[in-house]
Design an enzyme around this catalytic site. Sequence first.
Site, PDB file in Angstrom:
ATOM      1  N   LYS A  53      38.737  60.957  93.383  1.00 57.54           N
ATOM      2  CA  LYS A  53      38.761  62.197  92.612  1.00 57.54           C
ATOM      3  C   LYS A  53      39.863  63.128  93.071  1.00 57.54           C
ATOM      4  O   LYS A  53      40.507  63.788  92.260  1.00 57.54           O
ATOM      5  CB  LYS A  53      37.408  62.906  92.684  1.00 57.54           C
ATOM      6  CG  LYS A  53      36.356  62.230  91.839  1.00 57.54           C
ATOM      7  CD  LYS A  53      35.202  63.162  91.554  1.00 57.54           C
ATOM      8  CE  LYS A  53      34.195  62.480  90.633  1.00 57.54           C
ATOM      9  NZ  LYS A  53      32.994  63.289  90.416  1.00 57.54           N
ATOM     10  N   LYS A  72      35.993  50.200  85.156  1.00 64.26           N
ATOM     11  CA  LYS A  72      34.666  50.600  84.677  1.00 64.26           C
ATOM     12  C   LYS A  72      34.791  51.702  83.625  1.00 64.26           C
ATOM     13  O   LYS A  72      35.740  52.495  83.643  1.00 64.26           O
ATOM     14  CB  LYS A  72      33.772  51.047  85.838  1.00 64.26           C
ATOM     15  CG  LYS A  72      34.130  52.372  86.410  1.00 64.26           C
ATOM     16  CD  LYS A  72      32.993  53.015  87.198  1.00 64.26           C
ATOM     17  CE  LYS A  72      33.393  54.459  87.445  1.00 64.26           C
ATOM     18  NZ  LYS A  72      32.457  55.316  88.053  1.00 64.26           N
ATOM     19  N   LYS A 128      34.698  58.540  82.014  1.00 66.76           N
ATOM     20  CA  LYS A 128      35.315  59.655  81.291  1.00 66.76           C
ATOM     21  C   LYS A 128      36.701  59.961  81.832  1.00 66.76           C
ATOM     22  O   LYS A 128      37.596  60.347  81.097  1.00 66.76           O
ATOM     23  CB  LYS A 128      34.466  60.923  81.458  1.00 66.76           C
ATOM     24  CG  LYS A 128      33.247  60.977  80.578  1.00 66.76           C
ATOM     25  CD  LYS A 128      32.258  62.036  81.064  1.00 66.76           C
ATOM     26  CE  LYS A 128      30.885  61.428  81.243  1.00 66.76           C
ATOM     27  NZ  LYS A 128      29.926  62.275  81.953  1.00 66.76           N
TER      28      LYS A 128
HETATM   29  P1  AMP Z   1      28.616  60.126  86.187  1.00 63.69           P
HETATM   30  O1  AMP Z   1      28.911  60.224  84.739  1.00 63.69           O
HETATM   31  O2  AMP Z   1      29.764  59.593  86.972  1.00 63.69           O
HETATM   32  O3  AMP Z   1      27.998  61.382  86.745  1.00 63.69           O
HETATM   33  O4  AMP Z   1      27.492  58.999  86.354  1.00 63.69           O
HETATM   34  C1  AMP Z   1      26.131  59.176  86.068  1.00 63.69           C
HETATM   35  C2  AMP Z   1      25.391  57.886  86.334  1.00 63.69           C
HETATM   36  O5  AMP Z   1      25.892  56.820  85.512  1.00 63.69           O
HETATM   37  C3  AMP Z   1      25.521  57.374  87.784  1.00 63.69           C
HETATM   38  O6  AMP Z   1      24.307  56.791  88.189  1.00 63.69           O
HETATM   39  C4  AMP Z   1      26.598  56.328  87.692  1.00 63.69           C
HETATM   40  O7  AMP Z   1      26.495  55.360  88.701  1.00 63.69           O
HETATM   41  C5  AMP Z   1      26.315  55.723  86.322  1.00 63.69           C
HETATM   42  N1  AMP Z   1      27.541  55.156  85.725  1.00 63.69           N
HETATM   43  C6  AMP Z   1      28.668  55.837  85.413  1.00 63.69           C
HETATM   44  N2  AMP Z   1      29.598  55.010  84.870  1.00 63.69           N
HETATM   45  C7  AMP Z   1      29.037  53.768  84.851  1.00 63.69           C
HETATM   46  C8  AMP Z   1      29.477  52.477  84.382  1.00 63.69           C
HETATM   47  N3  AMP Z   1      30.679  52.306  83.839  1.00 63.69           N
HETATM   48  N4  AMP Z   1      28.626  51.438  84.519  1.00 63.69           N
HETATM   49  C9  AMP Z   1      27.397  51.601  85.054  1.00 63.69           C
HETATM   50  N5  AMP Z   1      26.925  52.785  85.496  1.00 63.69           N
HETATM   51  C10 AMP Z   1      27.721  53.861  85.395  1.00 63.69           C
END
Ligand code: AMP
Length: 336
Positions: free
Chosen positions: A112, A199, A202
């Site tokens: 980040k 992966k 956003k």
């Molecule tokens: P975030 O949007 O990064 O706050 O992620 C929120 C939740 O979604 C967390 O538990 C992440 O590990 C999960 N997550 C985010 N991106 C992915 C992805 N591409 N595949 C699987 N899990 C994800």
Amino acid sequence: MASQKRVLSGIQPTGDIHLGNYFGAVKAWVDMQKEFDCVFGVVDYHAMTMPYKPERLREATWTMTFQLLACGVEPDFLFIQSLVPEHAELAWILGCMTSYGEVTRMTQFKDKSMQVQDKDKDAFISAGLFFYPILQAADILIYKADYVPVGKDQEQHLELTRNIAERFNRQFGKDYFPLPAPYFTQTPKVLSPADPTRKMSKSLGEKHVINLFGEQEKMRKQIRSAVTDTGDTPAGEMSPGVANLFTLLKASGGVDASRLLMDEHVRGTLRYAELKEVVADALGVMMAPIQDRYRDILADKRTWKKRVQEASAHIRDRARETLREVHEITGLGALR
Ligand code: AMP
Ligand code: TRP
């Protein structure tokens, strides 16, 4: 039930829920509610670690809350992190039990901070971003969680949380905090349709995420243009893009269809255009009722806000109790 295992997870209010969030985490939250003692947070303190606008933060916090409700998260289990400020206090205390060295090894911090500096080399990197994983540990430990449903990218933060809990327990001679384990779904890593070597995230940009609450037509276009051949897949093997389409198909309920198409893949007769249509159909069927529920919730925002504010107050009582015990154990709060 006293023996019921505890579950905590959190999500940042930084935009709409995408298929990575849903299949990697939120769907597991909904499924776990039946079996475990669950609490789920919209973690707005965490969202302050990256550049943001105050007027947008509160709005994004509610949007995320409404979307989680639409996905089927129980309002009684949902809280807004800043309505439970004890998280921030416990983070301070745990910070004093975490070594500087172990925080510097966190890859999410490195990623980040690089991401902001790539855009502007003089960009401001806050100490909050550095402290982020300790706040996450506080989120988890304040409810003495046993399991944390998250995507694969959070594995390292969970390991840090366990190390902090172990150190706390060792230092104070008590088995006070249970050591929390990550709980992964069948799809702990959903890939970007536009670049299936990375992966879904956003931070990669619009075309890399499929929004659970977006237009179905847009989702269909994204699936149709999903990259299937990255050019370096050995003959007879499945490319990451095609594997990702199968992952999406199975996760959205198309298990039988997936089996049939997989047979075709083995026989070498699979047409990607057909696979993509089937995936888009399955996603569409899955998304429709969630989006309908979202519309209903938005039509009655006040009621839902009140429910989540009340739930946050109840959940805060639990957090307060932990902090009272932590004060006692660590020698804080000179009330006697
Ligand atoms: P975030 O949007 O990064 O706050 O992620 C929120 C939740 O979604 C967390 O538990 C992440 O590990 C999960 N997550 C985010 N991106 C992915 C992805 N591409 N595949 C699987 N899990 C994800
Ligand atoms: N760091 C998590 C993410 O990026 C969000 C998060 C904050 C979290 N606190 C948490 C996840 C506690 C699980 C438990 O997705």
